[in-house]
Write a protein that holds these residues in place. Structure first.
Motif, PDB file in Angstrom:
ATOM      1  N   ASP A 100       0.842  -1.202   0.000  1.00  0.00           N
ATOM      2  CA  ASP A 100       0.000   0.000   0.000  1.00  0.00           C
ATOM      3  C   ASP A 100       0.875   1.248   0.000  1.00  0.00           C
ATOM      4  O   ASP A 100       1.925   1.295   0.643  1.00  0.00           O
ATOM      5  CB  ASP A 100      -0.903   0.023   1.232  1.00  0.00           C
ATOM      6  N   PHE A 101       0.397   2.258  -0.722  1.00  0.00           N
ATOM      7  CA  PHE A 101       1.162   3.496  -0.791  1.00  0.00           C
ATOM      8  C   PHE A 101       0.221   4.683  -0.873  1.00  0.00           C
ATOM      9  O   PHE A 101      -0.692   4.718  -1.695  1.00  0.00           O
ATOM     10  CB  PHE A 101       2.084   3.506  -2.018  1.00  0.00           C
ATOM     11  N   SER A 102       0.442   5.660  -0.002  1.00  0.00           N
ATOM     12  CA  SER A 102      -0.253   6.943  -0.043  1.00  0.00           C
ATOM     13  C   SER A 102       0.693   7.970   0.569  1.00  0.00           C
ATOM     14  O   SER A 102       1.713   7.600   1.162  1.00  0.00           O
ATOM     15  CB  SER A 102      -1.574   6.881   0.746  1.00  0.00           C
ATOM     16  N   PRO A 103       0.379   9.259   0.465  1.00  0.00           N
ATOM     17  CA  PRO A 103       1.249  10.273   1.074  1.00  0.00           C
ATOM     18  C   PRO A 103       1.326  10.182   2.606  1.00  0.00           C
ATOM     19  O   PRO A 103       2.217  10.758   3.212  1.00  0.00           O
ATOM     20  CB  PRO A 103       0.619  11.594   0.651  1.00  0.00           C
ATOM     21  N   GLU A 104       0.416   9.413   3.225  1.00  0.00           N
ATOM     22  CA  GLU A 104       0.404   9.270   4.685  1.00  0.00           C
ATOM     23  C   GLU A 104       0.850   7.891   5.156  1.00  0.00           C
ATOM     24  O   GLU A 104       1.118   7.703   6.343  1.00  0.00           O
ATOM     25  CB  GLU A 104      -0.999   9.534   5.254  1.00  0.00           C
ATOM     26  N   ARG A 105       0.916   6.898   4.251  1.00  0.00           N
ATOM     27  CA  ARG A 105       1.207   5.518   4.684  1.00  0.00           C
ATOM     28  C   ARG A 105       1.849   4.738   3.553  1.00  0.00           C
ATOM     29  O   ARG A 105       1.400   4.779   2.419  1.00  0.00           O
ATOM     30  CB  ARG A 105      -0.093   4.844   5.096  1.00  0.00           C
ATOM     31  N   GLU A 144       4.246   5.426   8.661  1.00  0.00           N
ATOM     32  CA  GLU A 144       3.264   6.501   8.680  1.00  0.00           C
ATOM     33  C   GLU A 144       4.005   7.829   8.680  1.00  0.00           C
ATOM     34  O   GLU A 144       5.042   7.975   9.324  1.00  0.00           O
ATOM     35  CB  GLU A 144       2.378   6.402   9.915  1.00  0.00           C
ATOM     36  N   SER A 165       6.724  10.139  -0.374  1.00  0.00           N
ATOM     37  CA  SER A 165       6.830   9.835  -1.800  1.00  0.00           C
ATOM     38  C   SER A 165       8.052   8.954  -2.014  1.00  0.00           C
ATOM     39  O   SER A 165       8.993   8.971  -1.222  1.00  0.00           O
ATOM     40  CB  SER A 165       6.942  11.120  -2.631  1.00  0.00           C
TER      41      SER A 165
END
Length: 85
Positions: free
Chosen positions: A37-42, A55, A60
């Protein structure tokens, strides 16, 4: 690098993961098997014997090549899950 040699001298050849965190500046991970999983928060990073959940803020991927991963952004917390892969 002598520090790493000293720390890991009793690993009996077992594979290990090396992570370096830079305060307010991301981190560098060696021995990465895959990015989950990849997002700007995790970000979830998978290694051969564990997974690491990172976290933070404005995360990025700056570099991902040959098992090395460099994350940019601020890392606030990590969670290691052994045997997850």
């Amino acid at each position: 690098m002598r520090l790493y040699e000293e720390v890991f001298k009793n690993t009996d050849g077992a594979s290990f993961t090396r992570c370096t965190f830079i305060p307010k500046g991301g981190g560098y991970f060696e021995g990465v098997k895959a990015v989950g999983d990849f997002s700007p928060e995790r970000v979830v990073v998978h290694f051969p014997k564990e997974s690491v959940e990172i976290e933070g803020q404005n995360l990025s991927i700056k570099k991902y090549c040959d098992g090395d991963l460099q994350l940019a952004g601020q890392i606030f917390a990590i969670k290691v899950e052994h045997g997850a892969v």
